[in-house]
Design a protein around this motif. Sequence first.
Motif, short mmCIF file in Angstrom:
data_model
loop_
_atom_site.label_atom_id
_atom_site.label_comp_id
_atom_site.label_asym_id
_atom_site.label_seq_id
_atom_site.Cartn_x
_atom_site.Cartn_y
_atom_site.Cartn_z
N ASP A 1 0.74 -1.16 -0.08
CA ASP A 1 -0.05 0.01 -0.10
C ASP A 1 0.88 1.31 0.01
N ARG B 1 2.08 2.00 -3.60
CA ARG B 1 1.10 2.48 -4.43
C ARG B 1 0.81 3.92 -4.01
N ASN C 1 9.27 -3.03 -11.23
CA ASN C 1 7.95 -3.90 -11.07
C ASN C 1 8.26 -5.43 -11.32
#
Length: 216
Positions: free
Chosen positions: A116, A119, A195
């Motif tokens: 979280d 993000r 990523n």
Amino acid sequence: MTVTRAEVVAPRGRYPGRVAAKSTYAQASKTLLRNSLLDALRDLLQQRDWSSVTMADVATITGVSRQTVYNEFGSRMGLATAYAMRLVGEFCDVVAAAVRDNVDDLDAALRQGFADFFRWAAADPMIRSLLDGEAKPDLLRLITTDAAPLIDSATDQLTGLLTSSWVQLSTTDAVRIGGAIARMALSYVAMPPQNDRDVAADVAAVIAPAVLAARR
């Protein structure tokens, strides 16, 4: 006769209750102004780069004078620092939510907290401005050589979380681990994760053993 708390704590005078009330209103007004200015900065950063934002811009969008902005933050760097300090609080809220959502599941709490956080950081306009375009030495100093206030604030808040939640660490261990999490999080702000890996799981795998050892 019912005696209010304001009357108990107020200084002696003709209207004992009014002094405390006035002080409360002043504090609430100052907090509202500060948050409104920081919200205005966030809105501006959604539209333009940090290098193009001025104190006058923040004043205009908030509907106050430029001097009011200077009175509150002292300088443009003071404005950036205040914004970053608020981000620290938001980061700690993200971690606290993950701890609440995963009672007695340390691995899940850490994975969710860091996922979280990554993000949330990627979506913040100040952080995006730091990472995009030309180098911004002032913002870089804020998270490197001048980062002590941010680290201290995050460490204090995480210490409270780690000692008062189900994690139940001692204060000594909570300070040590909370400080490590704060520094790790800040390093990822300056260099976001790629990523090609589940970085949240990687970080959780590093932090979890230290927390478990401290809980024994």
